[in-house]
Motif scaffolding. Structure first.
Motif, PDB file in Angstrom:
ATOM      1  N   TYR A 177       0.855  -1.180   0.000  1.00 35.40           N
ATOM      2  CA  TYR A 177       0.000   0.000   0.000  1.00 35.40           C
ATOM      3  C   TYR A 177       0.894   1.234   0.000  1.00 35.40           C
ATOM      4  O   TYR A 177       1.895   1.292   0.723  1.00 35.40           O
ATOM      5  N   ALA A 178       0.518   2.225  -0.798  1.00 32.41           N
ATOM      6  CA  ALA A 178       1.230   3.502  -0.804  1.00 32.41           C
ATOM      7  C   ALA A 178       0.198   4.608  -0.965  1.00 32.41           C
ATOM      8  O   ALA A 178      -0.670   4.535  -1.834  1.00 32.41           O
ATOM      9  N   LYS A 179       0.284   5.630  -0.131  1.00 32.83           N
ATOM     10  CA  LYS A 179      -0.671   6.725  -0.191  1.00 32.83           C
ATOM     11  C   LYS A 179      -0.105   7.869  -1.035  1.00 32.83           C
ATOM     12  O   LYS A 179       0.968   8.405  -0.727  1.00 32.83           O
ATOM     13  N   ALA A 180      -0.853   8.228  -2.080  1.00 32.27           N
ATOM     14  CA  ALA A 180      -0.521   9.437  -2.826  1.00 32.27           C
ATOM     15  C   ALA A 180      -1.003  10.664  -2.068  1.00 32.27           C
ATOM     16  O   ALA A 180      -0.492  11.771  -2.243  1.00 32.27           O
ATOM     17  N   GLY A 181      -1.994  10.486  -1.222  1.00 27.72           N
ATOM     18  CA  GLY A 181      -2.541  11.523  -0.351  1.00 27.72           C
ATOM     19  C   GLY A 181      -3.251  10.850   0.792  1.00 27.72           C
ATOM     20  O   GLY A 181      -3.380   9.624   0.831  1.00 27.72           O
ATOM     21  N   PRO A 182      -3.757  11.601   1.755  1.00 25.35           N
ATOM     22  CA  PRO A 182      -4.420  10.985   2.909  1.00 25.35           C
ATOM     23  C   PRO A 182      -5.593  10.092   2.538  1.00 25.35           C
ATOM     24  O   PRO A 182      -5.886   9.134   3.250  1.00 25.35           O
ATOM     25  N   ASP A 183      -6.266  10.390   1.427  1.00 30.96           N
ATOM     26  CA  ASP A 183      -7.406   9.570   1.006  1.00 30.96           C
ATOM     27  C   ASP A 183      -7.254   9.119  -0.442  1.00 30.96           C
ATOM     28  O   ASP A 183      -8.225   9.042  -1.189  1.00 30.96           O
ATOM     29  N   ASP A 184      -6.026   8.828  -0.820  1.00 26.32           N
ATOM     30  CA  ASP A 184      -5.723   8.324  -2.166  1.00 26.32           C
ATOM     31  C   ASP A 184      -4.704   7.199  -2.007  1.00 26.32           C
ATOM     32  O   ASP A 184      -3.507   7.449  -1.816  1.00 26.32           O
ATOM     33  N   ILE A 185      -5.187   5.948  -2.049  1.00 24.52           N
ATOM     34  CA  ILE A 185      -4.371   4.788  -1.663  1.00 24.52           C
ATOM     35  C   ILE A 185      -4.125   3.897  -2.867  1.00 24.52           C
ATOM     36  O   ILE A 185      -5.071   3.429  -3.517  1.00 24.52           O
ATOM     37  N   LEU A 186      -2.858   3.674  -3.156  1.00 24.79           N
ATOM     38  CA  LEU A 186      -2.458   2.776  -4.231  1.00 24.79           C
ATOM     39  C   LEU A 186      -2.194   1.396  -3.645  1.00 24.79           C
ATOM     40  O   LEU A 186      -1.584   1.270  -2.583  1.00 24.79           O
ATOM     41  N   ARG A 321      -6.586   1.086  -6.987  1.00 27.59           N
ATOM     42  CA  ARG A 321      -6.509   2.417  -6.390  1.00 27.59           C
ATOM     43  C   ARG A 321      -7.840   2.759  -5.727  1.00 27.59           C
ATOM     44  O   ARG A 321      -8.911   2.580  -6.317  1.00 27.59           O
ATOM     45  N   LEU A 322      -7.773   3.235  -4.501  1.00 25.34           N
ATOM     46  CA  LEU A 322      -8.944   3.684  -3.746  1.00 25.34           C
ATOM     47  C   LEU A 322      -8.738   5.154  -3.446  1.00 25.34           C
ATOM     48  O   LEU A 322      -7.778   5.525  -2.762  1.00 25.34           O
ATOM     49  N   ASP A 334       2.391   8.087 -12.449  1.00 24.81           N
ATOM     50  CA  ASP A 334       2.499   8.485 -11.048  1.00 24.81           C
ATOM     51  C   ASP A 334       2.338   7.307 -10.105  1.00 24.81           C
ATOM     52  O   ASP A 334       2.824   7.333  -8.974  1.00 24.81           O
ATOM     53  N   PHE A 335       1.649   6.245 -10.537  1.00 23.35           N
ATOM     54  CA  PHE A 335       1.429   5.090  -9.667  1.00 23.35           C
ATOM     55  C   PHE A 335       2.766   4.490  -9.233  1.00 23.35           C
ATOM     56  O   PHE A 335       3.046   4.344  -8.035  1.00 23.35           O
ATOM     57  N   ASP A 336       3.615   4.145 -10.195  1.00 27.01           N
ATOM     58  CA  ASP A 336       4.911   3.530  -9.869  1.00 27.01           C
ATOM     59  C   ASP A 336       5.826   4.498  -9.145  1.00 27.01           C
ATOM     60  O   ASP A 336       6.575   4.107  -8.239  1.00 27.01           O
ATOM     61  N   SER A 337       5.773   5.767  -9.515  1.00 25.30           N
ATOM     62  CA  SER A 337       6.672   6.737  -8.882  1.00 25.30           C
ATOM     63  C   SER A 337       6.280   6.967  -7.417  1.00 25.30           C
ATOM     64  O   SER A 337       7.153   7.091  -6.544  1.00 25.30           O
ATOM     65  N   VAL A 338       4.967   7.006  -7.134  1.00 22.93           N
ATOM     66  CA  VAL A 338       4.532   7.158  -5.739  1.00 22.93           C
ATOM     67  C   VAL A 338       4.956   5.951  -4.919  1.00 22.93           C
ATOM     68  O   VAL A 338       5.462   6.084  -3.798  1.00 22.93           O
TER      69      VAL A 338
END
Length: 892
Positions: A177-186, A321-322, A334-338
């Protein structure tokens, strides 16, 4: 957060603490097991393990929480996500972990799966876990039958022994799991085929709502529905409290929908309220029931169903992604970079947490210990009054239900650090105190929140008692929360440069109420000698100390009395710290100082009508049994009960004494006017190293050994390798009893205690026989701290043979370091590459796909250090992370 330049993760922690960005909104807050818990038990007799079984969990909606496999949820557990798997052979979808209940296992509850928490940041912006999924049919029935056949005298029958992992025929399923933001979870799921042949795998990343609408509260029902998405399938999410989200799955997955509702027809043979139910995906995939899922593609439970053929040695990856934001390209660059960035930020964060020189192996041990602690957070919801009364839409519970009936004020809905989210998926008050030390190293705010929460009015009983655990909130745990509050305060002070005095004062005020409860309820005759029940030390005592004694009368407990002496010193230390800025607290300090003196006098007094917990002939503390007719008998079991008096020790710095003149005046009055009390607590008058003074139950002399030198006499046994001093730490029960069992006769029955290095053959407490084994991290940690405090006062001139009889003399700091080294080596590879924690398990010791993944057990074999009991007890065994830091910083 720290005195160094903050890393991105430190900055996120600050933002979350200040309420600017909710970085902790999403986390690993799902339980690993909701079935078989007290919360889900509505039976008359309180048979929680049997009332809601694993077999029912696939088809029956939970009332109070949700479970899943390596899953996450929001902080109110309204929306949940986890993975489900099917190998084409299992009788059910693998949606949750399987294990034996206390009634099924030959040594109590025991998870029968292999899964590992590999990494997590405190804000869960990066998390990684691993589940090992066999390609053969999972042997549910065999595990139950064989463990029951073996009985208490036999070893546990483990999943590896069934052969389902032979020839590496399994999948390593990694979830990141990796968060791009507080409510954006990869989410990235990677399935690796370790076997020699291609094998099919069904993967179902699953999204569902906790069922809050079926219990008669007129709650608005949320909804999941299929939506159009770019680069894959999309699900629109609408929840009346959580708001709107979007869930994206990569191309190739078929979207399935159903309801998180009980399948009454399957379980009970009655009609379902609706055609789509909780186990619809199981029916659809394993039974081919195409009509089980909703063709309208709407519901409260949904999954993206991927069917893949994984070649030998190959890896298949699924991305999801959620997000609260609707993304045009959810799986763009951006998915892989995050994902890469968050991994790097996790590395930078932990490098700053422990910047000391560490071996690669030790750093890996510490990192996985932190990961386990952080993954083992859980949303805990339990309204005891509502549970006892039942729900309007359901049949009323049996009137004879009585468990926890005196705790109807308890109404929780919090994120709590659990001991083990499978075996102990409920908070345990004193476990929680130990969790907070390593947690404070990485997230002081969360650690403080845990201590503050457990003392709040919706947990603490109005009479001042703290709840123990949901099986019996009224059981008594050792009073270690003042110690934990003080240690968290000092750790934050070191990490951040400033301690949180408001936290310390707030918790202190509430612990005063709890201290009063102890004094009023657990000192039977006002003698300052305390009872308390089993206090976590079952299976090393003669009797079940929580039950009425077969002799009648009661026990005066060495450990309970010592815990209270320690409690006095902890509250004394806190009140002196608060008195630096507010002189009002000097009066409180005086109160706890005097109370400690009275307890110490009761513990150490010899002769007359005293209880006489101290045995001067043996040089050890024991429990004393008081018979109804007034006679007394020491129960001469050499166990941790007699070592806990070492925990009650504190040094007073001269600088502090100058800052609290009223307290100093009162102490000096005692020195002058009460020699009968000061003699028992050591060195109020005599100044030690640095002109310090010391308060301790077990006092010492710097000269020759005296009969009254309790510290030396206890340490001789503590450090004797034929008694307590094991190769991997201090045993909870002395090996002396291997050749000299202690037996006590009452009413024609003999009660015996023998040394058993692993699981106990006794079912003494609650039917479990795997409790509190010989090497146990929390009490080892407290012993290490206590020895360091004694050294702080006594200095390098006070030496003891370590091990006893070896001719090697060490000061007490060196002794503490040696105990730390023995504990650390449980997890570290030796010259052969073996880790003692895995004993003779060749797969874990030799296989490169197993040997570096660690399990943090509840306790450890007294002679070889092999892990025993709950396998994911990163809770208090997570103290290894703190020990690793101390060892490298001060001792290694």
């Amino acid at each position: 957060m720290t005195q160094q330049a903050p890393t991105p993760e430190h900055l996120r922690l600050i933002a979350a603490r200040d309420g600017r960005e909710p970085w902790k909104l999403w986390g690993p807050y799902l339980s690993e097991r909701q079935w078989g818990t007290v919360r889900e038990d509505y039976s008359a007799g309180g048979e929680a393990w049997d009332y809601f079984s694993h077999a029912q969990s696939h088809a029956r909606a939970y009332r109070w929480g949700e479970d899943g496999l390596l899953g996450i949820s929001d902080e109110q557990q309204l929306l949940c996500f986890a993975i489900a798997l099917w190998n084409g052979r299992d009788p059910v979808l693998k949606e949750r972990l399987f294990g034996l209940t206390g009634n099924q296992g030959n040594h109590g509850e025991d998870v029968k799966e292999y899964y590992f928490y590999l990494d997590s940041t405190p804000t869960h912006t990066y998390m990684k876990g691993l589940y090992k999924y066999p390609q053969a049919e999972y042997p549910y029935g065999w595990l139950v039958e064989e463990n029951q056949r073996r009985g208490r005298e036999g070893l546990e029958f483990e999943l590896l022994e069934t052969g389902v992992f032979n020839q590496n025929r399994y999948f390593d399923v990694f979830v990141e799991y990796a968060k791009a933001g507080p409510d954006d979870i990869l989410v990235q799921i990677s399935a690796v085929n370790r076997g020699p042949e291609a094998h099919p795998l069904h993967m179902l990343p699953t999204l569902w709502f906790r069922n809050t609408w079926s219990w008669g509260d007129e709650v608005e029902k949320p909804q999941l529905r299929k939506a159009e998405g770019n680069g894959g399938a999309a699900i629109a999410i609408d929840h009346p409290e959580l708001g709107s989200y979007w869930f994206y799955s990569e191309s190739g997955g078929e979207l399935l929908f159903t309801e998180n509702e009980t399948n009454y027809q399957r379980l009970f043979g009655t009609d379902n309220a609706m055609p789509y139910v909780k186990d619809a995906f199981h029916s659809y995939i394993t039974e081919g029931a195409t009509r089980a899922v909703n063709p309208e593609r709407v519901g409260t439970k949904a999954a993206a169903h991927y069917v893949m053929e994984v070649a030998p040695g190959a890896t298949q990856v699924v991305k999801l992604r959620l997000s609260r934001t609707r993304h045009a390209m959810p799986f763009g660059t951006d998915f892989d970079s995050v994902l890469t960035t968050r991994r790097q930020e996790a590395d930078a964060f932990y490098q700053q947490v422990t910047p000391f020189e560490m071996s690669y192996d030790l750093r890996s041990v510490q990192r996985q210990a932190f990961a386990g602690l952080l993954w083992t957070k859980q949303y805990y919801r339990f309204d005891v009054t509502r549970w006892l009364r039942g729900d309007p839409s359901m049949p009323p519970p049996p009137s004879e239900r009585s468990r926890n009936r005196h705790w109807q004020h308890l109404d929780s809905g919090d994120i709590i650090s659990m001991p083990d989210k499978w075996e102990y998926p409920w908070f345990a008050a004193w476990d929680l105190a130990f969790h907070c030390l390593p947690l404070a190293m990485v997230d002081p705010e969360f650690a403080k929140h845990q201590i503050d929460t457990i003392t709040r009015e919706w947990y603490m009983h109005p009479n001042g008692q703290l709840p123990a655990y949901e099986w019996a909130f009224g059981d008594v745990n050792p009073p270690v929360h003042a110690w934990a509050a003080w240690r968290v305060y000092k750790i934050e002070q070191k990490v951040c440069g400033k301690g949180d005095r408001a936290f310390l004062e707030r918790v202190f005020q509430k612990l005063l109420i709890n201290f009063t409860w102890w004094v009023n309820r657990k000192d039977n005759d006002g003698s300052n000698v305390f009872e308390g029940g089993f206090l976590g030390l079952d299976n090393i005592g003669v009797f079940d100390r929580s039950a009425p004694l077969p002799t009648g009368g009661h026990l005066e407990q060495s450990d309970s009395t010592s815990w209270m002496a320690m409690y006095c010193l902890n509250l004394l230390e806190i009140s002196l710290e608060l008195a630096r800025e507010n002189p009002v607290y000097e009066d409180m300090a005086t109160k706890f100082f005097e109370h400690f003196l009275y307890i110490a006098d009761a513990m150490n007094h010899i002769g007359g009508d005293a209880v006489q917990l101290w045995d001067d002939e043996d040089g050890f503390f024991y429990d004393v049994l008081l018979f109804p007719h007034g006679d007394r008998e020491r129960l001469k079991v050499r166990s941790m009960v007699g070592l806990i008096p070492l925990f009650a020790v504190m040094t007073l710095e001269p600088e502090l004494m100058q800052a609290v003149p009223q307290f100093k005046q009162r102490l000096e009055w005692f020195v002058e006017h009460r020699p009968d009390l000061k003699r028992n607590v050591a060195c109020m008058e005599t100044e030690g190293v640095g002109a310090r003074r010391m308060l301790a139950l077990c006092y010492a002399t710097l000269g020759r050994i005296e009969p009254t030198d309790k510290l030396r006499r206890i340490l001789e046994k503590l450090l004797d390798e034929s008694e307590f001093f094991g190769p991997c730490g201090i045993r909870a029960l002395s090996r002396y009893h291997a050749e000299h069992p202690y037996c006590f006769s009452a009413d024609g029955k003999e009660y015996c205690v023998n040394y058993e290095p692993a699981e106990s053959s006794s079912g003494l407490f609650g039917g479990n026989s795997n409790w509190r084994g010989p090497v146990w991290f929390p009490v080892n940690y407290l012993l290490i701290e206590s020895l360091q405090k004694f050294h702080h006062y006594l200095g390098d001139d006070f030496k003891i043979e370590c091990p006893t009889g070896s001719g090697i003399w060490m000061n007490l700091w060196e002794v503490a370091t040696e105990i730390s080294r023995r504990l650390l080596q449980i997890f570290l590879q030796d010259d052969r590459g073996d880790r003692p924690v895995y004993g003779g398990n060749e797969t874990f010791q030799r296989d490169p796909h197993w040997q570096n993944y660690l399990l943090f057990y509840e306790y450890f074999h007294g002679d070889i250090g092999a892990g025993i009991g709950a396998s994911h007890q990163t809770g208090w065994t997570g103290l290894i992370a703190k020990l690793a830091q101390q060892f490298c910083e001060y001792g290694g």
